[in-house]
Design a protein around this motif. Structure first.
Motif, mmCIF file in Angstrom:
data_model
loop_
_atom_site.group_PDB
_atom_site.id
_atom_site.type_symbol
_atom_site.label_atom_id
_atom_site.label_comp_id
_atom_site.label_asym_id
_atom_site.label_seq_id
_atom_site.Cartn_x
_atom_site.Cartn_y
_atom_site.Cartn_z
ATOM 1 N N HIS A 1 0.788 -1.235 0.000
ATOM 2 C CA HIS A 1 0.000 0.000 0.000
ATOM 3 C C HIS A 1 0.822 1.290 0.000
ATOM 4 C CE1 HIS A 1 -3.450 -2.491 0.666
ATOM 5 N NE2 HIS A 1 -2.902 -3.024 1.734
ATOM 6 N N ALA A 2 2.121 1.182 0.309
ATOM 7 C CA ALA A 2 2.905 2.396 0.549
ATOM 8 C C ALA A 2 2.796 3.408 -0.585
ATOM 9 C CB ALA A 2 4.360 2.016 0.783
ATOM 10 N N GLY A 3 2.985 2.946 -1.801
ATOM 11 C CA GLY A 3 2.992 3.856 -2.945
ATOM 12 C C GLY A 3 1.669 4.581 -3.118
ATOM 13 N N PHE A 4 0.589 3.805 -3.095
ATOM 14 C CA PHE A 4 -0.732 4.398 -3.304
ATOM 15 C C PHE A 4 -1.045 5.406 -2.202
ATOM 16 C CE2 PHE A 4 -5.378 4.304 -2.674
ATOM 17 C CZ PHE A 4 -5.770 4.789 -3.907
ATOM 18 N N ARG A 5 -0.687 5.045 -0.971
ATOM 19 C CA ARG A 5 -1.001 5.939 0.153
ATOM 20 C C ARG A 5 -0.132 7.186 0.127
ATOM 21 N NH1 ARG A 5 -2.216 1.242 4.692
ATOM 22 N NH2 ARG A 5 -4.085 0.527 3.603
ATOM 23 N N ALA A 6 1.116 7.034 -0.395
ATOM 24 C CA ALA A 6 1.989 8.205 -0.482
ATOM 25 C C ALA A 6 1.445 9.209 -1.493
ATOM 26 C CB ALA A 6 3.400 7.771 -0.869
ATOM 27 N N ALA A 7 0.701 8.708 -2.467
ATOM 28 C CA ALA A 7 0.150 9.592 -3.497
ATOM 29 C C ALA A 7 -1.120 10.286 -3.037
ATOM 30 C CB ALA A 7 -0.124 8.776 -4.768
ATOM 31 N N ASN A 8 -1.531 10.020 -1.812
ATOM 32 C CA ASN A 8 -2.778 10.570 -1.290
ATOM 33 C C ASN A 8 -2.666 12.078 -1.073
ATOM 34 O OD1 ASN A 8 -5.127 11.112 0.003
ATOM 35 N ND2 ASN A 8 -4.852 9.620 1.661
ATOM 36 N N PRO A 9 -3.480 12.879 -1.764
ATOM 37 C CA PRO A 9 -3.409 14.335 -1.565
ATOM 38 C C PRO A 9 -4.149 14.817 -0.318
ATOM 39 C CG PRO A 9 -5.058 13.808 -3.212
ATOM 40 C CD PRO A 9 -4.471 12.499 -2.771
ATOM 41 N N ILE A 10 -4.930 13.920 0.331
ATOM 42 C CA ILE A 10 -5.738 14.341 1.483
ATOM 43 C C ILE A 10 -4.849 14.408 2.725
ATOM 44 C CG2 ILE A 10 -7.800 13.828 2.852
ATOM 45 C CD1 ILE A 10 -8.669 11.993 0.494
ATOM 46 N N PRO A 11 -4.884 15.534 3.465
ATOM 47 C CA PRO A 11 -4.090 15.624 4.703
ATOM 48 C C PRO A 11 -4.572 14.612 5.744
ATOM 49 C CG PRO A 11 -5.095 17.754 4.127
ATOM 50 C CD PRO A 11 -5.674 16.741 3.220
ATOM 51 N N GLU A 12 -3.664 14.233 6.629
ATOM 52 C CA GLU A 12 -3.996 13.261 7.667
ATOM 53 C C GLU A 12 -5.187 13.723 8.500
ATOM 54 O OE1 GLU A 12 -1.176 11.353 10.583
ATOM 55 O OE2 GLU A 12 0.187 11.726 8.888
ATOM 56 N N GLY A 13 -5.965 12.770 8.992
ATOM 57 C CA GLY A 13 -7.086 13.130 9.856
ATOM 58 C C GLY A 13 -8.308 12.294 9.531
ATOM 59 N N THR A 14 -9.350 12.451 10.313
ATOM 60 C CA THR A 14 -10.601 11.766 10.017
ATOM 61 C C THR A 14 -11.618 12.799 9.562
ATOM 62 O OG1 THR A 14 -11.140 11.943 12.354
ATOM 63 C CG2 THR A 14 -10.310 9.814 11.591
ATOM 64 N N GLY B 1 -15.743 13.318 7.587
ATOM 65 C CA GLY B 1 -17.043 12.721 7.340
ATOM 66 C C GLY B 1 -18.016 12.928 8.467
ATOM 67 N N PHE B 2 -19.206 12.343 8.301
ATOM 68 C CA PHE B 2 -20.265 12.502 9.301
ATOM 69 C C PHE B 2 -21.087 11.219 9.325
ATOM 70 C CE2 PHE B 2 -21.836 13.814 5.225
ATOM 71 C CZ PHE B 2 -23.103 13.259 5.155
ATOM 72 N N GLY B 3 -21.863 11.083 10.370
ATOM 73 C CA GLY B 3 -22.761 9.934 10.502
ATOM 74 C C GLY B 3 -22.001 8.627 10.354
ATOM 75 N N PRO B 4 -22.534 7.722 9.553
ATOM 76 C CA PRO B 4 -21.861 6.428 9.386
ATOM 77 C C PRO B 4 -20.644 6.504 8.468
ATOM 78 C CG PRO B 4 -23.980 6.439 8.235
ATOM 79 C CD PRO B 4 -23.809 7.797 8.822
ATOM 80 N N TRP B 5 -20.424 7.681 7.843
ATOM 81 C CA TRP B 5 -19.347 7.770 6.867
ATOM 82 C C TRP B 5 -18.152 8.555 7.407
ATOM 83 C CZ3 TRP B 5 -24.422 9.252 5.378
ATOM 84 C CH2 TRP B 5 -25.136 8.236 4.718
ATOM 85 N N VAL B 6 -17.593 8.096 8.503
ATOM 86 C CA VAL B 6 -16.408 8.743 9.057
ATOM 87 C C VAL B 6 -15.192 7.857 8.763
ATOM 88 C CG1 VAL B 6 -15.269 9.579 11.142
ATOM 89 C CG2 VAL B 6 -17.743 9.845 10.866
ATOM 90 N N TYR B 7 -14.239 8.401 7.981
ATOM 91 C CA TYR B 7 -13.066 7.612 7.602
ATOM 92 C C TYR B 7 -11.820 8.462 7.746
ATOM 93 C CZ TYR B 7 -16.741 4.885 5.360
ATOM 94 O OH TYR B 7 -17.866 4.168 5.114
ATOM 95 N N ASN B 8 -10.669 7.770 7.831
ATOM 96 C CA ASN B 8 -9.411 8.519 7.829
ATOM 97 C C ASN B 8 -9.001 8.830 6.394
ATOM 98 O OD1 ASN B 8 -8.113 6.336 6.695
ATOM 99 N ND2 ASN B 8 -7.387 5.538 8.647
ATOM 100 N N GLU B 9 -7.868 9.531 6.253
ATOM 101 C CA GLU B 9 -7.484 10.015 4.918
ATOM 102 C C GLU B 9 -7.259 8.857 3.944
ATOM 103 O OE1 GLU B 9 -5.558 10.060 7.523
ATOM 104 O OE2 GLU B 9 -3.677 9.119 6.952
ATOM 105 N N THR B 10 -6.703 7.739 4.397
ATOM 106 C CA THR B 10 -6.450 6.609 3.506
ATOM 107 C C THR B 10 -7.758 6.006 3.004
ATOM 108 O OG1 THR B 10 -4.490 6.125 4.814
ATOM 109 C CG2 THR B 10 -5.241 4.410 3.323
ATOM 110 N N GLN B 11 -8.688 5.832 3.931
ATOM 111 C CA GLN B 11 -9.969 5.244 3.540
ATOM 112 C C GLN B 11 -10.710 6.137 2.550
ATOM 113 O OE1 GLN B 11 -11.079 4.896 7.663
ATOM 114 N NE2 GLN B 11 -11.241 2.673 7.506
ATOM 115 N N TRP B 12 -10.635 7.451 2.774
ATOM 116 C CA TRP B 12 -11.267 8.371 1.816
ATOM 117 C C TRP B 12 -10.570 8.325 0.467
ATOM 118 C CZ3 TRP B 12 -15.871 9.904 1.649
ATOM 119 C CH2 TRP B 12 -16.588 10.235 2.812
ATOM 120 N N TRP B 13 -9.259 8.259 0.469
ATOM 121 C CA TRP B 13 -8.466 8.241 -0.773
ATOM 122 C C TRP B 13 -8.854 7.034 -1.622
ATOM 123 C CZ3 TRP B 13 -6.490 10.175 -4.680
ATOM 124 C CH2 TRP B 13 -5.347 9.732 -5.345
#
Lengths: 326, 299
Positions: free
Chosen positions: A129-142, A144-156
């Protein structure tokens, strides 16, 4: 029964990577079966090639993540040619037999000990996963709202997957409103008639098989993005789930496979959460919680039959088509 | 019989098509198809066994013969839908033996089918547009860019509408072809074939299952094809229609060509009367083709 938890777990599947992956693969199947009339029962094979192509290129050859995706695509194109060259000249039912066998061969090749060095045989692959996650433009953090709360990797993963679905849907839509799509739909109706009008039917069927196969491979990639490549996923029943999704949404539609996949996964998630709780609450006294998980698949089978009998055109299919279903 | 619907005015027949004495395989002044030594066997059955055949250009040629005579098989062979065991043939001077069906069609030899092949879940208009050749939007990559093909597509649509008006299907253009009646499907198939501007139109039983009212209009359309300079080859069973519109008649029985000639002469040929018109229903067809004698003994 904890309805809050059931509904929250169910709602999560609206945009789960599984939903997105199945939508992509079902879009490919829509091109194959819904528009071209190719009875491809080997879409699971295309997905496996996508997933393994991605993981192996990264793990064994140190390729960047996007090269891994390209390898998966190229692999599925080659697979489409291997399948298509001997079978596309034959009648549709032969293609069904050959594709179902070919997908199993692909799966067994990935699980055999012989290529353990690359495929890790039955244990599957992970930690690419390293490469794909390194390409993630979303800053770290969680987020979303309600049932859709994810961290930056899950959103990416989800955003990347949804982008792929949008692009694939746009391609299918653009192709099907064009004269190319007209030929393709003509082949579905009667390929001899199209041949008699001077169209190279074999080439068109091959193009359809390749494009739909690439969508299948991308579905496999999306399925592999969040966690691991699990060989037992790419079995024949995966293809049949895709057919359920396709027929639910409408075989010859652009939105059908996408909405079909959402409905399929939401219902599956609801049943897998609600049924065990119903057993525990004593509402289903004749079964255990383990049995209730199997009941899900029985219900999927019943649903597939009901769709085909009572609404063969699916949710988005043209009502007029129903009048003339052969 | 539907002969009562034939008009009183006789269509203009094209004559002087052959050179030399009329016999099976006679040379034509201007042949569009020349075939030699075509055989096709299914197991032990000789479905087609044609030594020499020429189809005259610019005329309407009828191919007749009893069921199982090999007419449709010959059609399939000439159009590339089936491969013969032996034989060579040319279309417009070019050898097309063994060429695949779609390439044959691109050369301008368009066929229809005995069992009509309207594309049911395409609209009538889409059926028509599919018939046109050389469409830019039919390429996989060009199809993604409407700018490349939209203008051509609009021109095709206009042409398709024109043809649909002529074939009285214009009111149906937005409907699925599956909603058409059997006769209308025959009309659509013929109109669709015309979208490609063919030089030779091959119609496999264009009148089969068509009611008498539509038959007349189908006959007129076939005659129009000739007026517009096309060559027509058609398979038909109704002798009244054959003698009404055909300029030349080729009779097949048991895979062989047993007679040919202008309709009024062929109809008087005893071999044809025996083989086809049923004057001697009890005579074995083999007598006509020379396979057995009148006592049924192998020759």
């Amino acid at each position: 029964m904890d309805w809050g938890q059931i509904l929250s777990n169910t709602a999560a599947y609206l945009i789960s990577p599984e939903t997105i992956a199945y939508a992509l693969a079902a879009l490919g199947l829509a091109l194959h079966f819904g528009y071209t009339g190719l009875l491809n029962f080997g879409q699971a094979g295309f997905m496996a090639i996508g997933a393994y192509g991605y993981a192996i290129s990264i793990l064994s050859f140190g390729a960047p993540w996007w090269v891994g995706i390209l390898v998966g695509i190229v692999g599925s194109v080659i697979f489409a040619f291997i399948l298509g060259i001997p079978t596309l000249r034959l009648r549709a039912d032969y293609l069904a037999i050959v594709t179902i066998a070919a997908a199993e061969i692909v799966r067994l090749l990935f699980t055999t000990q012989a290529f353990d060095e690359y495929t890790n045989s039955a244990d599957g692959l992970g930690n690419y996963h390293a490469g794909f996650r390194a390409a993630n433009p979303i800053p770290e953090g969680t987020y979303g709202f309600g049932p859709w709360v994810y961290n930056e990797t899950q959103w990416w993963v989800r955003i990347f997957g949804i982008l792929l679905v949008v692009v694939a849907a746009l391609i299918v839509w653009a192709l099907m409103r064009s004269p190319w799509g007209r030929v393709i739909k003509g082949i579905r109706e009667d390929e001899d008639a199209v041949r008699a009008l001077g169209k190279n039917v074999f080439a068109y069927k091959m193009q359809s098989l390749v494009i739909g196969g690439v969508f299948g491979a991308l579905g496999g990639v999306v399925l592999a993005l969040p966690s691991a490549v699990v060989p037992s996923v790419y079995v024949t029943s995966l293809t049949f789930f895709l057919y359920t999704i396709l027929l639910l949404g409408g075989a010859a539609t652009v939105f059908g496979p996408i909405v079909g996949s959402v409905i399929f996964w939401v219902i599956m998630a609801f049943l897998s959460n609600a049924l065990p709780q119903m057993v525990n609450a004593g509402l289903l006294p004749f079964m255990t919680t383990t049995q209730s998980q199997v009941l899900r698949f029985i219900l999927v089978g019943v649903a597939l039959m009901l769709i085909v009998i009572f609404r063969p055109q699916g949710i988005f299919g043209n009502k007029k088509e129903l009048t003339f279903v052969k | 019989m539907s002969s009562n619907v034939l008009p009183t005015g006789r269509p203009v027949k094209t004559t002087g098509l052959h050179s030399g004495e009329i016999a099976p395989g006679v040379a034509k002044v201007d042949p569009i198809i020349v075939a030699d030594n075509i055989t096709r066997t299914f197991g032990g059955l000789h479905a087609v066994d044609v030594a020499h055949l020429e189809i005259p250009r610019g005329a309407i040629t009828a191919l007749i013969g009893p069921n199982g005579a090999g007419k449709t098989t010959l059609f399939n062979l000439l159009t590339g839908f089936d491969k013969p065991n032996t034989g060579t043939w040319t279309f417009d001077g070019k050898s097309i033996s063994g060429m695949s069906a779609f390439k044959v069609a691109r050369l301008g030899q368009i066929r229809t089918f005995q069992l009509t092949k309207a594309l049911g879940l395409l609209t009538v208009l889409d059926n028509m547009k599919l018939g046109a050749k050389g469409q830019r939007g039919e390429g996989l990559f060009s199809s993604l860019f409407p700018a490349l093909w939209r203008k051509q597509d609009q021109e095709l649509e206009a042409r398709a509408q024109e043809l649909l008006v002529k074939f009285k299907l214009d009111a149906k253009s937005a409907d699925y072809a599956a909603s058409l009646s059997g006769g209308q499907r025959k009309l659509l198939e013929m109109a669709r074939a015309l979208m490609s501007d063919p030089t030779l139109v091959m119609l496999d039983e264009p009148m089969a299952g068509v009611n008498p009212a539509l038959t007349q209009s189908l006959l007129d359309h076939i005659l129009d094809l000739k007026k517009e300079g096309m060559t027509v080859l058609f398979v038909e069973h109704d002798m009244a229609m054959v003698s009404h519109i055909a300029d030349w008649v080729i009779v097949m029985a048991e895979g062989k060509i047993v007679a040919e000639g202008p309709p009024e002469i062929v109809m008087k040929n005893p071999a044809v009367i025996d083989a086809y018109l049923g004057a001697h229903l009890d005579v074995d067809l083999g007598v006509v083709t020379g396979r057995v004698n009148e006592k049924g003994e192998q020759l």
